[in-house]
Write a protein that holds these residues in place. Sequence first.
Motif, PDB file in Angstrom:
ATOM      1  N   PRO A   1      34.816  45.507  30.359  1.00  0.00           N
ATOM      2  CA  PRO A   1      35.751  44.655  30.501  1.00  0.00           C
ATOM      3  C   PRO A   1      35.202  43.161  30.196  1.00  0.00           C
ATOM      4  O   PRO A   1      33.963  43.107  30.295  1.00  0.00           O
ATOM      5  CB  PRO A   1      36.159  44.967  32.057  1.00  0.00           C
ATOM      6  CG  PRO A   1      34.700  45.418  32.626  1.00  0.00           C
ATOM      7  CD  PRO A   1      34.029  46.081  31.454  1.00  0.00           C
ATOM      8  N   ASN A   2      36.107  42.196  30.211  1.00  0.00           N
ATOM      9  CA  ASN A   2      35.803  40.680  30.253  1.00  0.00           C
ATOM     10  C   ASN A   2      35.765  40.425  31.793  1.00  0.00           C
ATOM     11  O   ASN A   2      36.238  41.038  32.564  1.00  0.00           O
ATOM     12  CB  ASN A   2      36.252  39.902  29.373  1.00  0.00           C
ATOM     13  CG  ASN A   2      37.885  39.679  29.453  1.00  0.00           C
ATOM     14  OD1 ASN A   2      38.294  39.748  30.730  1.00  0.00           O
ATOM     15  ND2 ASN A   2      38.490  39.844  28.455  1.00  0.00           N
ATOM     16  N   ASN A   3      35.363  39.175  32.032  1.00  0.00           N
ATOM     17  CA  ASN A   3      35.231  38.802  33.422  1.00  0.00           C
ATOM     18  C   ASN A   3      36.775  38.772  34.166  1.00  0.00           C
ATOM     19  O   ASN A   3      37.095  39.087  35.144  1.00  0.00           O
ATOM     20  CB  ASN A   3      34.719  37.219  33.778  1.00  0.00           C
ATOM     21  CG  ASN A   3      35.120  36.189  32.802  1.00  0.00           C
ATOM     22  OD1 ASN A   3      35.134  36.508  31.589  1.00  0.00           O
ATOM     23  ND2 ASN A   3      35.337  35.141  33.425  1.00  0.00           N
ATOM     24  N   HIS A   4      37.744  38.360  33.250  1.00  0.00           N
ATOM     25  CA  HIS A   4      39.221  38.217  33.765  1.00  0.00           C
ATOM     26  C   HIS A   4      39.543  39.469  34.127  1.00  0.00           C
ATOM     27  O   HIS A   4      40.217  39.606  34.903  1.00  0.00           O
ATOM     28  CB  HIS A   4      40.105  37.414  32.664  1.00  0.00           C
ATOM     29  CG  HIS A   4      39.437  36.092  32.329  1.00  0.00           C
ATOM     30  ND1 HIS A   4      39.361  35.015  33.038  1.00  0.00           N
ATOM     31  CD2 HIS A   4      39.013  35.512  31.135  1.00  0.00           C
ATOM     32  CE1 HIS A   4      38.940  33.969  32.615  1.00  0.00           C
ATOM     33  NE2 HIS A   4      38.769  34.203  31.474  1.00  0.00           N
ATOM     34  N   GLU A   5      39.222  40.412  33.188  1.00  0.00           N
ATOM     35  CA  GLU A   5      39.885  42.037  33.220  1.00  0.00           C
ATOM     36  C   GLU A   5      39.195  42.453  34.555  1.00  0.00           C
ATOM     37  O   GLU A   5      39.891  43.360  35.297  1.00  0.00           O
ATOM     38  CB  GLU A   5      39.429  42.757  32.075  1.00  0.00           C
ATOM     39  CG  GLU A   5      40.453  42.390  31.040  1.00  0.00           C
ATOM     40  CD  GLU A   5      39.856  42.837  29.446  1.00  0.00           C
ATOM     41  OE1 GLU A   5      40.632  42.742  28.745  1.00  0.00           O
ATOM     42  OE2 GLU A   5      38.802  43.187  29.503  1.00  0.00           O
ATOM     43  N   LEU A   6      37.859  42.058  34.722  1.00  0.00           N
ATOM     44  CA  LEU A   6      37.320  42.491  35.777  1.00  0.00           C
ATOM     45  C   LEU A   6      38.004  42.152  37.010  1.00  0.00           C
ATOM     46  O   LEU A   6      37.986  42.688  38.244  1.00  0.00           O
ATOM     47  CB  LEU A   6      35.720  42.087  35.869  1.00  0.00           C
ATOM     48  CG  LEU A   6      34.825  42.589  37.087  1.00  0.00           C
ATOM     49  CD1 LEU A   6      34.800  44.042  37.106  1.00  0.00           C
ATOM     50  CD2 LEU A   6      33.531  42.122  36.743  1.00  0.00           C
ATOM     51  N   GLY A   7      38.225  40.822  37.193  1.00  0.00           N
ATOM     52  CA  GLY A   7      38.877  40.098  38.349  1.00  0.00           C
ATOM     53  C   GLY A   7      40.206  40.792  38.586  1.00  0.00           C
ATOM     54  O   GLY A   7      40.687  41.127  39.775  1.00  0.00           O
TER      55      GLY A   7
END
Length: 304
Positions: free
Chosen positions: A181-187
């Motif tokens: 995931p990227n950090n936005h998807e992780l969030g």
Amino acid sequence: MIYTLTFNPSLDYIVTVPKFTCGVVNRTTEEIIFPGGKGINVSMVLKNLGFENTALGFYAGFTGMELKRLVADKGIHAEFIPVDKGMTRINVKLRSEQESEINGQGPAIAASDIDKLYEKLDALKDGDILVMAGSIPDVMPQTMYMDIMKHLQGRNLKIVVDATRDLLVNVLPFHPFLIKPNNHELGEIFGVEICEKEDVVTYAKKLQERGARNVLISMAGDGAVLVAEDGSVYQAEAPEGKLINSVGAGDSMVAGFLAGYLEHGTYDKAFQMGVCTGSASAFSEELATKAEVLDLLEKNQNLF
């Protein structure tokens, strides 16, 4: 053998219009067509890095025939499944003062088409790697990634998943080798905003607790983080360079990680290769070449 699976591949039609205006005739100054789809991007970068692989997916109509031709021109072996209804989608990417995208729907994939996909997946052998990347068309079960991992459970395969939200979360109990995931998807998964690497590490470990083996998180211009299954944590800033095209950078990171891991067998080298491959694609009009990746690796050892 490495296999990539793209459920809804595309022709990416990239057009440049210096000053796009709604409601009038606009004329392009540049046009490019690429084979598109996250798994296909992974296949193309792996090929560029010297790793043979097989691309799986679906195709339909005259656009599907062109997709097959373009992929073959890249020297990639593909085993695409023909679909009777609809056509392979065209994704239009408009470059102007603002960038805009119009993504097509894709063909009507039937249950019999999915059965043919399972037949191909059943041919995978112990030690093979399967990369599943991208969204699922609306006509397919939204549990498709999980269903495939359940079907392949017990096989000696390394499965990589690059997807979002439930598509990703639902596969965790089946212990994917790598998720990205990227950090936005992780969030989004945890309902928080994640901007700092320390928070990335915290939430990546939560995904490991749910079953992921290795969690690679891209953070665009802020670099990347790897939380590895052996307990190691790797962090890096992004290499310096001019952003030209961010499309495919995350897919390139996955390809680079796999290339580094297969070549060296260590997570630190895999991480370094992944970061530099993702950046090399972002700094190029097309996807990263081996020469571009090696150049970034040589110039950015201080980042690692």
